[in-house]
Design a protein around this motif. Sequence first.
Motif, PDB file in Angstrom:
ATOM      1  N   LEU A   1      -8.549   2.834  -7.817  1.00 45.13           N
ATOM      2  CA  LEU A   1      -8.490   3.493  -6.510  1.00 45.13           C
ATOM      3  C   LEU A   1      -7.262   4.391  -6.401  1.00 45.13           C
ATOM      4  CD1 LEU A   1      -9.562   0.589  -4.144  1.00 45.13           C
ATOM      5  CD2 LEU A   1     -10.746   2.761  -4.429  1.00 45.13           C
ATOM      6  N   LEU A   2      -6.118   3.899  -6.850  1.00 45.95           N
ATOM      7  CA  LEU A   2      -4.894   4.697  -6.791  1.00 45.95           C
ATOM      8  C   LEU A   2      -5.018   5.933  -7.678  1.00 45.95           C
ATOM      9  CD1 LEU A   2      -2.022   5.124  -5.796  1.00 45.95           C
ATOM     10  CD2 LEU A   2      -1.233   3.645  -7.662  1.00 45.95           C
TER      11      LEU A   2
ATOM     12  N   PHE B   1      -4.629   5.591   0.529  1.00 44.39           N
ATOM     13  CA  PHE B   1      -4.315   4.411  -0.278  1.00 44.39           C
ATOM     14  C   PHE B   1      -2.899   3.985   0.062  1.00 44.39           C
ATOM     15  CE2 PHE B   1      -2.841   1.969  -3.833  1.00 44.39           C
ATOM     16  CZ  PHE B   1      -3.948   1.225  -4.199  1.00 44.39           C
ATOM     17  N   GLU B   2      -2.720   2.726   0.451  1.00 42.55           N
ATOM     18  CA  GLU B   2      -1.396   2.229   0.844  1.00 42.55           C
ATOM     19  C   GLU B   2      -1.206   0.805   0.352  1.00 42.55           C
ATOM     20  OE1 GLU B   2      -0.857   2.445   5.069  1.00 42.55           O
ATOM     21  OE2 GLU B   2      -1.492   4.527   5.167  1.00 42.55           O
TER      22      GLU B   2
ATOM     23  N   LYS C   1       3.917 -14.047  -2.894  1.00 43.17           N
ATOM     24  CA  LYS C   1       3.057 -13.720  -1.762  1.00 43.17           C
ATOM     25  C   LYS C   1       1.898 -12.857  -2.251  1.00 43.17           C
ATOM     26  CE  LYS C   1       5.814 -15.505   1.341  1.00 43.17           C
ATOM     27  NZ  LYS C   1       5.504 -16.654   2.135  1.00 43.17           N
ATOM     28  N   VAL C   2       0.839 -12.822  -1.491  1.00 42.77           N
ATOM     29  CA  VAL C   2      -0.287 -11.958  -1.793  1.00 42.77           C
ATOM     30  C   VAL C   2       0.103 -10.518  -1.493  1.00 42.77           C
ATOM     31  CG1 VAL C   2      -2.668 -11.385  -1.166  1.00 42.77           C
ATOM     32  CG2 VAL C   2      -1.956 -13.782  -1.283  1.00 42.77           C
ATOM     33  N   VAL C   3      -0.157  -9.623  -2.418  1.00 40.69           N
ATOM     34  CA  VAL C   3       0.144  -8.208  -2.212  1.00 40.69           C
ATOM     35  C   VAL C   3      -1.062  -7.581  -1.523  1.00 40.69           C
ATOM     36  CG1 VAL C   3       0.659  -6.003  -3.303  1.00 40.69           C
ATOM     37  CG2 VAL C   3       1.629  -8.115  -4.232  1.00 40.69           C
ATOM     38  N   MET C   4      -0.843  -7.059  -0.343  1.00 38.43           N
ATOM     39  CA  MET C   4      -1.914  -6.444   0.433  1.00 38.43           C
ATOM     40  C   MET C   4      -1.950  -4.947   0.161  1.00 38.43           C
ATOM     41  SD  MET C   4      -3.106  -9.089   1.963  1.00 38.43           S
ATOM     42  CE  MET C   4      -4.204  -8.399   3.173  1.00 38.43           C
ATOM     43  N   PHE C   5      -3.138  -4.372   0.219  1.00 39.33           N
ATOM     44  CA  PHE C   5      -3.284  -2.936   0.101  1.00 39.33           C
ATOM     45  C   PHE C   5      -4.476  -2.524   0.939  1.00 39.33           C
ATOM     46  CE2 PHE C   5      -6.597  -4.028  -2.786  1.00 39.33           C
ATOM     47  CZ  PHE C   5      -7.448  -2.953  -2.819  1.00 39.33           C
ATOM     48  N   SER C   6      -4.555  -1.243   1.224  1.00 34.30           N
ATOM     49  CA  SER C   6      -5.731  -0.728   1.927  1.00 34.30           C
ATOM     50  C   SER C   6      -6.092   0.614   1.324  1.00 34.30           C
ATOM     51  CB  SER C   6      -5.472  -0.591   3.430  1.00 34.30           C
ATOM     52  OG  SER C   6      -4.511   0.408   3.671  1.00 34.30           O
TER      53      SER C   6
END
Length: 81
Positions: A6-7, A52-53, A61-66
């Motif tokens: 995606l990135l 993309f962020e 910790k869980v790495v969140m992205f959107s």
Amino acid sequence: PGQVALLAAFQSPSNQLNGAAYPFKIALPVDLVGGQTTTGDLIAFNALVTNFEFGDEEVDKVVMFSATLTIDGPITYTEGS
């Protein structure tokens, strides 16, 4: 691998300059209760990655992205078996 793809699609000059859509496939897990035994459903489409962020990154910790996709064209659905 999904986040990396995606990135890469988001950062690609063809995505940003001329709006070239990328092929995406979403493979759902096998639905044993629904009678599937070998493959899950498959959803395929072309889309532009318009955002993309990454969220805050912390140790353990869980790495969140959107990501935001703009679908360009038909969506193909293939039922699993």
